[in-house]
Design a protein around this motif. Structure first.
Motif, PDB file in Angstrom:
ATOM      1  N   TYR B  23       0.837  -1.197   0.000  1.00  0.00           N
ATOM      2  CA  TYR B  23       0.000   0.000   0.000  1.00  0.00           C
ATOM      3  C   TYR B  23       0.870   1.245   0.000  1.00  0.00           C
ATOM      4  CZ  TYR B  23      -3.698   3.211   1.111  1.00  0.00           C
ATOM      5  OH  TYR B  23      -4.590   4.250   1.049  1.00  0.00           O
ATOM      6  N   ALA B  24       1.836   1.266   0.901  1.00  0.00           N
ATOM      7  CA  ALA B  24       2.671   2.459   1.044  1.00  0.00           C
ATOM      8  C   ALA B  24       3.492   2.713  -0.210  1.00  0.00           C
ATOM      9  CB  ALA B  24       3.584   2.308   2.257  1.00  0.00           C
ATOM     10  N   SER B  25       4.062   1.645  -0.763  1.00  0.00           N
ATOM     11  CA  SER B  25       4.917   1.870  -1.930  1.00  0.00           C
ATOM     12  C   SER B  25       4.081   2.369  -3.112  1.00  0.00           C
ATOM     13  CB  SER B  25       5.674   0.594  -2.293  1.00  0.00           C
ATOM     14  OG  SER B  25       4.753  -0.431  -2.600  1.00  0.00           O
ATOM     15  N   ASN B  26       2.851   1.854  -3.224  1.00  0.00           N
ATOM     16  CA  ASN B  26       1.973   2.355  -4.288  1.00  0.00           C
ATOM     17  C   ASN B  26       1.623   3.818  -4.080  1.00  0.00           C
ATOM     18  OD1 ASN B  26       0.704   0.516  -6.463  1.00  0.00           O
ATOM     19  ND2 ASN B  26       1.102  -0.788  -4.701  1.00  0.00           N
ATOM     20  N   TRP B  27       1.367   4.125  -2.822  1.00  0.00           N
ATOM     21  CA  TRP B  27       0.984   5.501  -2.495  1.00  0.00           C
ATOM     22  C   TRP B  27       2.122   6.450  -2.817  1.00  0.00           C
ATOM     23  CZ3 TRP B  27       2.378   9.426   0.879  1.00  0.00           C
ATOM     24  CH2 TRP B  27       1.417  10.441   1.059  1.00  0.00           C
ATOM     25  N   VAL B  28       3.321   6.049  -2.384  1.00  0.00           N
ATOM     26  CA  VAL B  28       4.488   6.883  -2.639  1.00  0.00           C
ATOM     27  C   VAL B  28       4.678   7.055  -4.141  1.00  0.00           C
ATOM     28  CG1 VAL B  28       7.014   6.972  -2.475  1.00  0.00           C
ATOM     29  CG2 VAL B  28       5.642   6.305  -0.495  1.00  0.00           C
ATOM     30  N   LEU B  29       4.516   5.968  -4.850  1.00  0.00           N
ATOM     31  CA  LEU B  29       4.712   6.019  -6.304  1.00  0.00           C
ATOM     32  C   LEU B  29       3.701   6.965  -6.961  1.00  0.00           C
ATOM     33  CD1 LEU B  29       6.369   4.593  -8.545  1.00  0.00           C
ATOM     34  CD2 LEU B  29       4.456   3.036  -8.801  1.00  0.00           C
ATOM     35  N   ASP B  30       2.444   6.825  -6.571  1.00  0.00           N
ATOM     36  CA  ASP B  30       1.399   7.603  -7.237  1.00  0.00           C
ATOM     37  C   ASP B  30       1.353   9.056  -6.784  1.00  0.00           C
ATOM     38  OD1 ASP B  30       0.557   5.543  -8.796  1.00  0.00           O
ATOM     39  OD2 ASP B  30      -0.893   4.795  -7.332  1.00  0.00           O
ATOM     40  N   ARG B  31       1.598   9.282  -5.515  1.00  0.00           N
ATOM     41  CA  ARG B  31       1.378  10.632  -4.991  1.00  0.00           C
ATOM     42  C   ARG B  31       2.654  11.445  -4.878  1.00  0.00           C
ATOM     43  NH1 ARG B  31      -4.051  10.222  -3.201  1.00  0.00           N
ATOM     44  NH2 ARG B  31      -4.681   9.019  -5.015  1.00  0.00           N
ATOM     45  N   VAL B  32       3.751  10.812  -4.557  1.00  0.00           N
ATOM     46  CA  VAL B  32       4.959  11.566  -4.258  1.00  0.00           C
ATOM     47  C   VAL B  32       5.879  11.659  -5.463  1.00  0.00           C
ATOM     48  CG1 VAL B  32       6.941  11.776  -2.734  1.00  0.00           C
ATOM     49  CG2 VAL B  32       4.789  10.838  -1.865  1.00  0.00           C
ATOM     50  N   ILE B  33       6.202  10.505  -6.038  1.00  0.00           N
ATOM     51  CA  ILE B  33       7.193  10.543  -7.119  1.00  0.00           C
ATOM     52  C   ILE B  33       6.560  11.020  -8.419  1.00  0.00           C
ATOM     53  CG2 ILE B  33       8.946   9.213  -8.346  1.00  0.00           C
ATOM     54  CD1 ILE B  33       9.022   7.292  -6.035  1.00  0.00           C
ATOM     55  N   PHE B  34       5.413  10.442  -8.741  1.00  0.00           N
ATOM     56  CA  PHE B  34       4.757  10.834  -9.989  1.00  0.00           C
ATOM     57  C   PHE B  34       3.351  11.350  -9.692  1.00  0.00           C
ATOM     58  CE2 PHE B  34       7.524   7.202 -11.267  1.00  0.00           C
ATOM     59  CZ  PHE B  34       8.468   7.956 -11.941  1.00  0.00           C
ATOM     60  N   PRO B  35       3.245  12.537  -9.070  1.00  0.00           N
ATOM     61  CA  PRO B  35       1.901  13.006  -8.694  1.00  0.00           C
ATOM     62  C   PRO B  35       1.049  13.265  -9.921  1.00  0.00           C
ATOM     63  CG  PRO B  35       3.563  14.708  -8.323  1.00  0.00           C
ATOM     64  CD  PRO B  35       4.301  13.492  -8.734  1.00  0.00           C
ATOM     65  N   PRO B  36      -0.207  12.822  -9.900  1.00  0.00           N
ATOM     66  CA  PRO B  36      -1.064  12.970 -11.085  1.00  0.00           C
ATOM     67  C   PRO B  36      -1.589  14.394 -11.244  1.00  0.00           C
ATOM     68  CG  PRO B  36      -2.244  11.855  -9.327  1.00  0.00           C
ATOM     69  CD  PRO B  36      -0.886  12.138  -8.805  1.00  0.00           C
ATOM     70  N   GLY B  37      -1.525  15.166 -10.184  1.00  0.00           N
ATOM     71  CA  GLY B  37      -2.166  16.482 -10.227  1.00  0.00           C
ATOM     72  C   GLY B  37      -1.399  17.531 -11.022  1.00  0.00           C
ATOM     73  N   THR B  38      -0.214  17.226 -11.495  1.00  0.00           N
ATOM     74  CA  THR B  38       0.593  18.249 -12.176  1.00  0.00           C
ATOM     75  C   THR B  38       0.265  18.317 -13.663  1.00  0.00           C
ATOM     76  OG1 THR B  38       2.297  16.595 -12.358  1.00  0.00           O
ATOM     77  CG2 THR B  38       2.491  18.170 -10.549  1.00  0.00           C
ATOM     78  N   ASP B  39       1.076  19.120 -14.390  1.00  0.00           N
ATOM     79  CA  ASP B  39       0.772  19.348 -15.802  1.00  0.00           C
ATOM     80  C   ASP B  39       0.919  18.099 -16.655  1.00  0.00           C
ATOM     81  OD1 ASP B  39       0.356  21.892 -15.125  1.00  0.00           O
ATOM     82  OD2 ASP B  39       2.380  22.595 -15.641  1.00  0.00           O
ATOM     83  N   ASP B  40       2.069  17.390 -16.438  1.00  0.00           N
ATOM     84  CA  ASP B  40       2.266  16.205 -17.294  1.00  0.00           C
ATOM     85  C   ASP B  40       1.704  14.957 -16.610  1.00  0.00           C
ATOM     86  OD1 ASP B  40       5.840  16.210 -16.608  1.00  0.00           O
ATOM     87  OD2 ASP B  40       4.090  16.310 -15.292  1.00  0.00           O
ATOM     88  N   ARG B  41       0.418  14.996 -16.362  1.00  0.00           N
ATOM     89  CA  ARG B  41      -0.285  13.942 -15.663  1.00  0.00           C
ATOM     90  C   ARG B  41      -0.253  12.591 -16.404  1.00  0.00           C
ATOM     91  NH1 ARG B  41      -6.314  15.059 -13.903  1.00  0.00           N
ATOM     92  NH2 ARG B  41      -6.828  12.985 -13.186  1.00  0.00           N
ATOM     93  N   GLY B  42      -0.539  12.646 -17.659  1.00  0.00           N
ATOM     94  CA  GLY B  42      -0.574  11.418 -18.444  1.00  0.00           C
ATOM     95  C   GLY B  42       0.774  10.724 -18.442  1.00  0.00           C
TER      96      GLY B  42
END
Lengths: 425, 325
Positions: B23-42
């Motif tokens: 869970y944590a590693s997925n969270w870190v991956l999705d939210r911290v390293i590659f946050p979806p909320g920025t410009d290059d989301r895709g």
């Protein structure tokens, strides 16, 4: 189905008989040990377990008190009843003599109602005249007729005539008449055989569970088996999902690796891993066994689960992806619940394997007796120290077999399914 | 703390730890390293999906590499050193071992095992699978023959030790001999043949496995082929040997190799039955004689077993790769 063309009824009978025979051969050893675990050691050595439903003939030694002995002619005589004279409850209880004798070597040499006598006879032993004691049974009230040779094959010489030593006559109800050439000043010893009714007890189980530390071994086995079953499932499930439904470059390589590792013999891992465990401070401990079992079960777990997961309908997973579910969500919410049968299959395998394992437990657990699992306890301790004690051994075996057998019969469906999915096709 | 409590705590920690890790590693991956909320989301989502498989397989691969891959190398390396592990002796352990009588006996017996056990277990398995196929109580019969599968090798050894016991009032073999007027014998001490008495325990245990797999394979044979053969007048034996068996050769081979691999791993039966005495030693039990005493020799034996298994391993991998394509 018997009337299908090409299926003859004669063949069907042969089929039935052969299957019955095979099933019997497969079952008899286990049944024999199971029955024996409920019998006392006396009974086990007296009669085979296949006759355990019948009474066994047991030998007893009775020494009736010498009071009341009187002289008749040149012999001294003692009369009475052996059952009255015995203090052993078992003898008193049986109430029936099936045989009697004068030596512990042949406790049932004579049938009730006859006379069993001992004479001192002269024999020819390698050309020299010698004396020996000869026991002989003959009808009561008659003189014995001596055989030509004794049991060693030496010729019996009837000149000088055999000298009477002692004789005893016992009736079926225990009445006896004992005659002796000398004065009876000590209680004579008479052996009888009497039937003992079949007797099944739980004593063997009680003994191994209370005084032989099998209870501790049982708990140790449980302690090894449960974590060693649960942990690999969790770890393997994620990996299996990745190998089944996630696209990445090295996937094929990893699948091949898992298939290859399925057959790696455990033996290769023992020495390096024990050394490794000792270096990192795990040493020989339960933690070490859990880690080892987890790793050794991993290839099969990944292989089984991946094979199952890849068979799940693609639509469901793709729909979820389109709806915006992450892989983590798809895995925990969809794939994991759907894979329950495969998880159960593997869990049974791993549980049976870890419960029954001897090798890993021997190597990775401490060698002190308080951390022995049941297989180690039986193989290294009971088989040696209680080698001939079949009642105890049988009970110990069934204490260790009971749980896997229960799991087996309750979950056979999943076990079969797992076997079918697990064999590399 | 009692071991069982430690066990339960371990389960809790391990399960929670695993779930937490994923869970944590997925969270870190999705939210911290590659946050979806920025410009290059895709691009970030695509990148995260490149990394994620590795997060999923990492713990499993760690276990596999440390506990199964490293030891292959580690065992070989260790086998090049002497008993104490200090002095490098090259292939000394191997040459010494091959020159030893005990090892050659073990190797010879193991060859017997590898020939006899898979052959007999597959034969009985196929026999039972075929005979019970149309039987009304077939499932019950199969269940009984499958049952030894749940028993430990040690338990099975004990069960059969009882059957082979010397006393005709205990062992059923000697009871039968006694019945026909023969002297009792200790079958575990009869030279050469004692191996077969021990092997039969393994056959007894593995027949159920062979039966389950082969039974499913027999059921999977297309009915039409059998019907056609019946119409053409084939008798039951012809149907079995000429129609059914050829169609399940692949499965028979799988069963055969699986049991062969197992035979090369199991030391428990010999260990509990004779302790390797009376010339019944096989490689796995021979190795256990040296385990804890001479690790150099023990790893050398293990590596010999590994080498014997390798062709099967390669064959399995080739099959798996072919299937994936």
């Amino acid at each position: 189905m018997d009337n299908i063309a090409g299926q003859k009824s004669g063949l069907s009978i042969v089929t039935n008989i052969s299957v019955v025979a095979l099933v019997l051969i497969w079952l008899i050893p286990t049944v024999g040990l199971l029955i024996s675990s409920f019998r006392t050691d006396d009974q086990i050595t007296q009669s085979g377990w296949w006759r355990s439903a019948f009474a066994v003939s047991q030998a007893y030694r009775v020494s009736p008190p010498e009071e009341g002995a009187r002289q008749e002619g040149d012999r001294w005589v003692l009369e009475g009843n052996l059952f009255d004279a015995s203090e052993d409850d078992e003898v008193t209880g049986s109430g029936q003599v099936t045989g009697f004798g004068l030596t512990s070597r042949a406790p049932g040499a004579a049938e009730p109602g006859r006379t069993y006598a001992r004479y001192e006879v002269a024999i020819m032993d390698e050309g020299e005249l010698d004396d020996t004691n000869l026991e002989i049974a003959h009808p009561a009230g008659e003189e014995p007729s001596f055989p030509a040779t004794d049991e060693d094959g030496n010729e019996i010489v009837l000149d000088p005539a055999p000298i009477f030593d002692r004789a005893v006559t016992v009736q079926e109800n225990g009445d006896f008449r004992y005659e002796d050439a000398e004065e009876i000043d000590r209680a004579p010893t008479i052996y009888i055989t009497a039937p003992q009714p079949p007797d099944f007890t739980l004593n063997n189980y009680e003994q191994i569970l209370t005084s032989d530390n099998m209870d501790q071994a049982f708990i140790n086995t449980l302690t090894v088996a449960i974590p060693a079953t649960v942990i690999p499932i969790v770890v393997a499930a994620f990996a299996a999902y990745a190998l089944a439904w996630m696209d990445f470059a090295a996937r094929g390589f990893f699948i091949a690796m898992v298939v290859g590792l399925l057959v790696v013999p455990l033996q290769i891992a023992l020495v390096p891993l024990l050394t490794l465990h000792q270096r990192v401070g795990i040493g020989q401990s339960f933690l070490g066994v859990w880690l080892a079992h987890t790793a050794f079960g991993m290839p099969l777990a990944i292989y089984l689960l991946r094979n199952y997961m890849i068979g799940l309908p693609r639509d469901i997973i793709e729909c979820a992806k389109v709806d915006g579910a992450t892989d983590f969500q798809i895995f925990t919410k969809i794939v994991l619940p759907l894979s329950f049968p495969a998880l159960a299959s593997f869990a049974i395998f791993q549980f049976l394997w870890t419960w029954n394992d001897l090798l890993v437990a021997k190597v990775f657990l401490p060698s002190q007796s308080d951390s022995w699992v049941m297989t180690v306890k039986i193989a290294d301790d009971l088989l040696g120290s209680r080698g001939g004690d079949w009642g105890i051994l049988a009970a110990a075996a069934f204490v260790s077999i009971a749980v896997p057998l229960a799991v087996f019969f309750a979950m056979q469906k999943y076990l079969v399914r797992g076997l079918l999915a697990g064999s590399v096709k | 703390m009692s071991p069982i409590l430690t066990g339960l705590v371990t389960i809790a920690i391990a399960v929670a730890g695993c779930a937490g890790y994923f869970y944590a590693s997925n969270w870190v991956l999705d939210r911290v390293i590659f946050p979806p909320g920025t410009d290059d989301r895709g691009r970030n989502i695509a990148r995260a999906n490149l990394v994620r498989p590795w997060l999923f397989i990492l713990p499993a691969m760690l276990f596999l590499s440390v506990y199964l891959i490293y030891p292959v190398v580690g065992s070989f390396w260790r086998s090049l050193f002497n008993r104490s592990g200090v002095e490098f002796v090259g292939l000394g352990n191997y040459t010494e071992m091959f020159a030893e009588e005990g090892f050659r006996v073990a190797l010879f017996n193991n060859i017997l095992w590898v020939i006899f056990v898979p052959a007999a277990a597959t034969f009985f398995g196929l026999l039972v699978a075929q005979l019970t196929d149309r039987l009304r109580w077939g499932n019950l019969a199969k269940s009984m023959i499958f049952m030894p599968m749940a028993i430990s090798f040690v338990g099975a050894s004990l069960i059969w030790k009882f059957v082979y016991a010397n006393d005709p009032d205990i062992g059923i073999i000697n009871a039968l001999r006694d019945f026909v007027g023969l002297e009792p014998v200790d079958v575990l001490q009869v030279a050469f043949w004692n191996n077969f008495f021990i092997m039969f325990i393994m056959v007894w245990m593995q027949t159920g496995f062979a039966m389950v797999i082969l039974s499913a394979a027999l059921r999977g044979i297309p009915e039409e082929t059998i019907e056609a053969a019946i119409i053409d007048g084939a008798n039951p034996f012809q149907i079995f040997f000429k129609i059914k068996v050829p169609q399940i050769t692949g499965t028979i081979l799988v069963v055969w190799t699986t049991i062969t691999i197992l035979v090369l791993k199991v030391f428990d039966i010999v260990y509990a039955m004779t302790g390797g005495n009376f010339d019944t030693e096989i490689l796995p039990s021979y190795m256990m004689d040296y385990m804890f005493r001479d690790d150099g020799r023990a790893t050398a034996v293990a590596f010999v077993i590994m080498v014997i298994v390798t062709p099967v391993m390669v064959w399995n991998i080739v099959q798996a790769r072919r299937e994936m394509r």
